[in-house]
Design a protein around this motif. Structure first.
Motif, PDB file in Angstrom:
ATOM      1  N   ASN A 107     -11.081  -6.710  14.202  1.00 48.93           N
ATOM      2  CA  ASN A 107     -11.005  -6.016  12.909  1.00 48.93           C
ATOM      3  C   ASN A 107      -9.568  -6.118  12.381  1.00 48.93           C
ATOM      4  N   GLY A 108      -9.271  -5.367  11.336  1.00 46.61           N
ATOM      5  CA  GLY A 108      -7.937  -5.445  10.739  1.00 46.61           C
ATOM      6  C   GLY A 108      -6.834  -5.100  11.731  1.00 46.61           C
ATOM      7  N   HIS A 109      -7.085  -4.094  12.565  1.00 39.84           N
ATOM      8  CA  HIS A 109      -6.075  -3.728  13.560  1.00 39.84           C
ATOM      9  C   HIS A 109      -5.778  -4.893  14.506  1.00 39.84           C
ATOM     10  N   TRP A 164      -3.450  -7.095  12.749  1.00 41.73           N
ATOM     11  CA  TRP A 164      -2.087  -6.553  12.824  1.00 41.73           C
ATOM     12  C   TRP A 164      -1.406  -6.994  14.117  1.00 41.73           C
ATOM     13  N   PHE A 221      -1.247   3.087   5.820  1.00 36.45           N
ATOM     14  CA  PHE A 221      -1.510   1.846   6.546  1.00 36.45           C
ATOM     15  C   PHE A 221      -0.268   1.115   7.045  1.00 36.45           C
ATOM     16  N   VAL A 277       2.241  -3.334   2.810  1.00 37.53           N
ATOM     17  CA  VAL A 277       0.816  -3.429   2.504  1.00 37.53           C
ATOM     18  C   VAL A 277       0.680  -3.698   1.011  1.00 37.53           C
ATOM     19  N   ILE A 302      -2.220  -3.462  -1.020  1.00 37.73           N
ATOM     20  CA  ILE A 302      -2.905  -2.262  -1.531  1.00 37.73           C
ATOM     21  C   ILE A 302      -3.121  -1.345  -0.346  1.00 37.73           C
ATOM     22  N   THR A 305      -4.967   1.548   1.071  1.00 36.24           N
ATOM     23  CA  THR A 305      -6.227   2.251   0.799  1.00 36.24           C
ATOM     24  C   THR A 305      -6.116   3.756   1.021  1.00 36.24           C
ATOM     25  N   ASP A 320       0.124  -7.047   4.675  1.00 34.15           N
ATOM     26  CA  ASP A 320      -1.264  -6.655   4.935  1.00 34.15           C
ATOM     27  C   ASP A 320      -2.027  -6.766   3.612  1.00 34.15           C
ATOM     28  N   VAL A 363      -5.499  -6.512   3.586  1.00 29.79           N
ATOM     29  CA  VAL A 363      -6.876  -6.161   3.964  1.00 29.79           C
ATOM     30  C   VAL A 363      -7.670  -5.618   2.765  1.00 29.79           C
ATOM     31  N   ALA A 364      -7.019  -4.794   1.948  1.00 29.95           N
ATOM     32  CA  ALA A 364      -7.752  -4.155   0.842  1.00 29.95           C
ATOM     33  C   ALA A 364      -7.445  -4.795  -0.503  1.00 29.95           C
ATOM     34  N   GLN A 396     -14.029  -7.286   5.953  1.00 25.91           N
ATOM     35  CA  GLN A 396     -15.015  -6.317   5.454  1.00 25.91           C
ATOM     36  C   GLN A 396     -14.686  -5.599   4.162  1.00 25.91           C
ATOM     37  N   LYS A 397     -13.702  -6.077   3.425  1.00 23.57           N
ATOM     38  CA  LYS A 397     -13.389  -5.374   2.175  1.00 23.57           C
ATOM     39  C   LYS A 397     -13.631  -6.304   0.994  1.00 23.57           C
TER      40      LYS A 397
END
Ligand SMILES: *Cc1c(COP(=O)(O)O)cnc(C)c1O
Length: 394
Positions: free
Chosen positions: A65-67, A70, A92, A141, A143, A145, A172, A174-175, A197-198
């Motif tokens: 996942n995102g973590h 990272w 984040f 980051v 965006i 979240t 980052d 991710v979003a 997943q975003k």
């Protein structure tokens, strides 16, 4: 009584709605991991992810996942005892920094009120003070979240350049990736990471890390490298090495379809769609905020993200709004997290979203405000419709 039966509308900032086509693309038997078609699939995904990050650099795909993304980013370029600078603008970046700390990296947080974007001038000032160039990398980051802010990554790079500092810039996305412009090479980003997943409309479980030449140079001497995340290992000839083991086949099938949908729409069009729908949400929230209970978390309108809107709820618990939307209307809103736990709710508008989904989410939220007798300016949904009708021409 409720009016929730029918398809539930998921309006949380991840995971987001997975298109039916993507789900269908995953509905198939596993295939031989040595097959040519799987090798081709990997090649096409790596190339298209680099295209979406807007880089000529390599993109690595992880079953994570995102973590995980990272951690992949850190282990490949840092060593124990290195120092990094975390640019706070929400939960984040802080979380990403905490991960580095546990890996033995020294972190410094450039503190910032979580209702504002990163200040490039503050970054420049901090870097100028670092005469010995102790800071090896900057984390930011695009965006966040948790706060709903959008940071200006190109401006952060310019600040680094003005300070003439050699730090790596790690971002980052991710979003944000797939929902707004991100120009890895043009903005001088050295490492960018994302999750599936975003904005990328794929189930959770894939992480992406893109790296340029400068990042690959840092990789050579990085002391935190471990086999699973290692870029060098993943450059190996054999296909399984690209994933350090069995490829996450079904997620790859899904991702292929999702990227096909995104590229067929065109990135520019997808960005425009997100901008329009986000502004429609903001028009509604602006109207509701006239009741003096709801307000935007991000103070500066220009810094509000196009993928998520974080709404503060003053003097009362936001939970009944979330409960009403879910239990009575079948709309799942996002809870406040980090500093905003118990103080806000979030409306996500990223990925596979269109006008009826967003207007429906706004409608259910306005219904909740009305049913719960929470003071609010009326006509939020109307304001959203008026805006979209004006911008989306017949
Ligand atoms: C969701 C999110 C993450 C974490 O992703 P996980 O898949 O939950 O690990 C990281 N950064 C940002 C900005 C996010 O929105």
């Amino acid at each position: 009584m409720s009016v929730r039966h029918g398809r539930e509308v998921l309006s949380i900032p991840g995971p987001t709605t997975v298109p039916d086509e993507v789900l269908q693309a995953m509905q198939r038997p596993a295939i031989d991991i040595y097959s040519g078609s799987l090798v081709k699939l990997t090649e096409s995904l790596m190339a298209d992810m680099s295209r979406i990050f807007a880089t000529r650099g390599k993109t690595y795909i992880y079953a994570a996942n995102g973590h995980g993304g990272w951690e992949a980013a850190f282990t490949n370029v840092l060593s124990r005892g290195d120092k990094i600078l975390v640019l706070e603008s929400g939960r984040f970046a802080i979380g990403w920094g905490e991960m580095a700390k546990m890996m033995g990296v020294e972190i410094e947080v450039l503190a910032q009120d979580q209702r504002k974007a990163v200040e490039p001038a503050a970054v420049e000032e901090r870097l100028k003070a670092d005469k010995a160039h102790a800071i090896k990398a900057i984390m930011v980051v695009q965006i966040d979240t948790a706060s709903g802010v959008v940071n200006d990554i190109a401006a952060v790079r310019k600040a680094i350049d003005r300070a003439k500092h050699p730090t790596l810039l790690m971002v980052d996305t991710v979003a944000s990736l797939g929902t707004m412009p991100f120009e890895m090479d043009a903005w001088g980003v050295d490492v960018a990471m994302c999750g599936s997943q975003k904005g990328l409309m794929t189930p959770p479980g894939l992480a992406f890390v893109a790296a340029n030449d400068k990042a690959h140079a840092a990789h050579k001497s990085a002391g935190l490298r471990t086999m699973y995340w290692d870029w060098t290992f993943r450059q190996g000839e054999q296909h399984y090495m690209k994933y350090c083991g069995t490829p996450p086949e079904h997620l790859l099938f899904g991702l292929r379809k999702a990227l096909d949908l995104l590229l067929a729409e065109g990135l520019e069009n997808a960005f425009k769609r997100h901008a329009l729908l986000a502004e429609a949400v903001r028009r509604a929230v602006e109207r509701w905020s006239q009741g003096q209970v709801l307000s935007f978390n991000i103070i500066d309108p220009a810094k509000r993200a196009n993928s998520v809107t974080n709404v503060l709820v003053q003097g009362r618990d936001p939970q009944p709004i979330l409960d009403y939307a879910r239990e009575k209307c079948g709309v799942v809103l996002g809870v406040g997290i980090g500093d905003l736990t118990g103080k806000a709710f979030r409306i996500a508008h990223m990925g596979h979203v269109n006008a009826p989904m967003v207007i429906g989410t706004l409608g259910a939220t306005e219904m909740a405000l009305k049913a719960l007798k929470i003071p609010h300016g009326s006509g939020g949904v109307q304001a959203a419709i008026d805006y979209l009708a004006e911008k989306v021409e017949a």
